[in-house]
Design a protein around this motif. Structure first.
Motif, mmCIF file in Angstrom:
data_model
loop_
_atom_site.group_PDB
_atom_site.id
_atom_site.type_symbol
_atom_site.label_atom_id
_atom_site.label_comp_id
_atom_site.label_asym_id
_atom_site.label_seq_id
_atom_site.Cartn_x
_atom_site.Cartn_y
_atom_site.Cartn_z
ATOM 1 N N ASN A 267 -15.081 30.844 -125.346
ATOM 2 C CA ASN A 267 -13.623 30.984 -125.447
ATOM 3 C C ASN A 267 -12.929 30.282 -124.279
ATOM 4 O O ASN A 267 -11.907 29.604 -124.471
ATOM 5 N N ARG A 268 -13.477 30.439 -123.064
ATOM 6 C CA ARG A 268 -12.898 29.744 -121.900
ATOM 7 C C ARG A 268 -12.994 28.235 -122.066
ATOM 8 O O ARG A 268 -12.048 27.505 -121.753
ATOM 9 N N LEU A 269 -14.130 27.750 -122.563
ATOM 10 C CA LEU A 269 -14.305 26.312 -122.766
ATOM 11 C C LEU A 269 -13.296 25.790 -123.786
ATOM 12 O O LEU A 269 -12.655 24.749 -123.558
ATOM 13 N N ASN A 270 -13.131 26.502 -124.886
ATOM 14 C CA ASN A 270 -12.153 26.070 -125.897
ATOM 15 C C ASN A 270 -10.747 25.976 -125.301
ATOM 16 O O ASN A 270 -10.014 25.014 -125.541
ATOM 17 N N LYS A 271 -10.368 26.978 -124.501
ATOM 18 C CA LYS A 271 -9.024 26.978 -123.893
ATOM 19 C C LYS A 271 -8.873 25.858 -122.871
ATOM 20 O O LYS A 271 -7.821 25.209 -122.806
ATOM 21 N N ALA B 137 -6.887 20.518 -121.246
ATOM 22 C CA ALA B 137 -7.162 19.148 -120.789
ATOM 23 C C ALA B 137 -6.575 18.129 -121.754
ATOM 24 O O ALA B 137 -5.968 17.134 -121.344
ATOM 25 N N LYS B 138 -6.728 18.381 -123.039
ATOM 26 C CA LYS B 138 -6.186 17.446 -124.034
ATOM 27 C C LYS B 138 -4.659 17.437 -123.963
ATOM 28 O O LYS B 138 -4.035 16.366 -124.002
ATOM 29 N N ALA B 139 -4.054 18.620 -123.797
ATOM 30 C CA ALA B 139 -2.591 18.710 -123.690
ATOM 31 C C ALA B 139 -2.087 18.000 -122.433
ATOM 32 O O ALA B 139 -0.966 17.477 -122.417
ATOM 33 N N TRP C 198 -13.409 19.966 -131.133
ATOM 34 C CA TRP C 198 -12.182 20.604 -130.658
ATOM 35 C C TRP C 198 -10.879 20.045 -131.217
ATOM 36 O O TRP C 198 -9.823 20.601 -130.932
ATOM 37 N N SER C 199 -10.907 19.018 -132.006
ATOM 38 C CA SER C 199 -9.630 18.433 -132.433
ATOM 39 C C SER C 199 -8.797 19.390 -133.288
ATOM 40 O O SER C 199 -7.578 19.335 -133.236
#
Length: 175
Positions: free
Chosen positions: A137-141, A146-148, A171-172
């Motif tokens: 969950n932390r990695l997804n957030k 990072a993408k944002a 993750w897209s």
């Protein structure tokens, strides 16, 4: 002295064994308390469904757990020369209390730990699974952040140890 498992679902102890095989749950100044009334022994005044077995009549010891598990019988022998831990034989004088020796206590504790080992191992698996889920969950957030912030899929993939394409596929859709 007793032991409790990490999940508090198992409590073990060294129980004295009465001549009829019943196990003690505690002791008094007069002897070992065992549940049940055979009519052969004095009843305990405060717990009338328990009898008091004199210490000198205790025939041995075994591990017990509140889940119902019982360890191997450790036979009480008449002299220190007859004692043999490998044969589950222990000497405790019949003149005093029938409490287990330190050596016996440690051996029975080892038996009890083997009894609860699967439960303890599963607790470790459950904890690792929770940590794994939380880390995911932390990695997804953090990937979404990072993408944002403008990071490329190439940079994100490199940071995670996968290809740009794998990072994009993973993750897209989680933005």
């Amino acid at each position: 002295m007793g032991w409790v498992s990490s999940d508090n679902k198992h409590e073990g102890w060294v129980a004295c064994v009465a001549p009829d095989g019943r196990l003690s749950s505690s002791s008094s100044g007069e002897g070992m308390l065992v549940k049940g009334v055979s009519g052969r022994y004095k009843r305990d005044e405060s717990m009338p469904d328990y009898e008091i077995i004199p210490d000198r009549e205790i025939i041995g010891w075994r591990g017990a757990c509140d889940c119902g598990w019982q360890g191997e019988l450790w036979k009480r022998v008449g002299s220190s020369a007859e004692a043999d831990p490998a044969q589950h034989r222990e000497y405790v004088s019949r003149d005093g209390f029938a409490d287990a020796s330190q050596r016996l206590e440690e051996a029975v504790h080892d038996e009890w730990k083997a009894h609860i080992a699967p439960t303890e191992a599963i607790l470790g698996v459950e904890a690792a699974a929770r940590e794994y889920s939380q880390a995911g969950n932390r990695l997804n957030k953090t990937v979404a952040a990072a993408k944002a912030a403008g990071a490329s899929w190439t940079d994100i993939g490199r940071a995670v140890g996968i290809s740009r394409q794998s990072a994009h596929e993973r993750w897209s859709d989680k933005k």
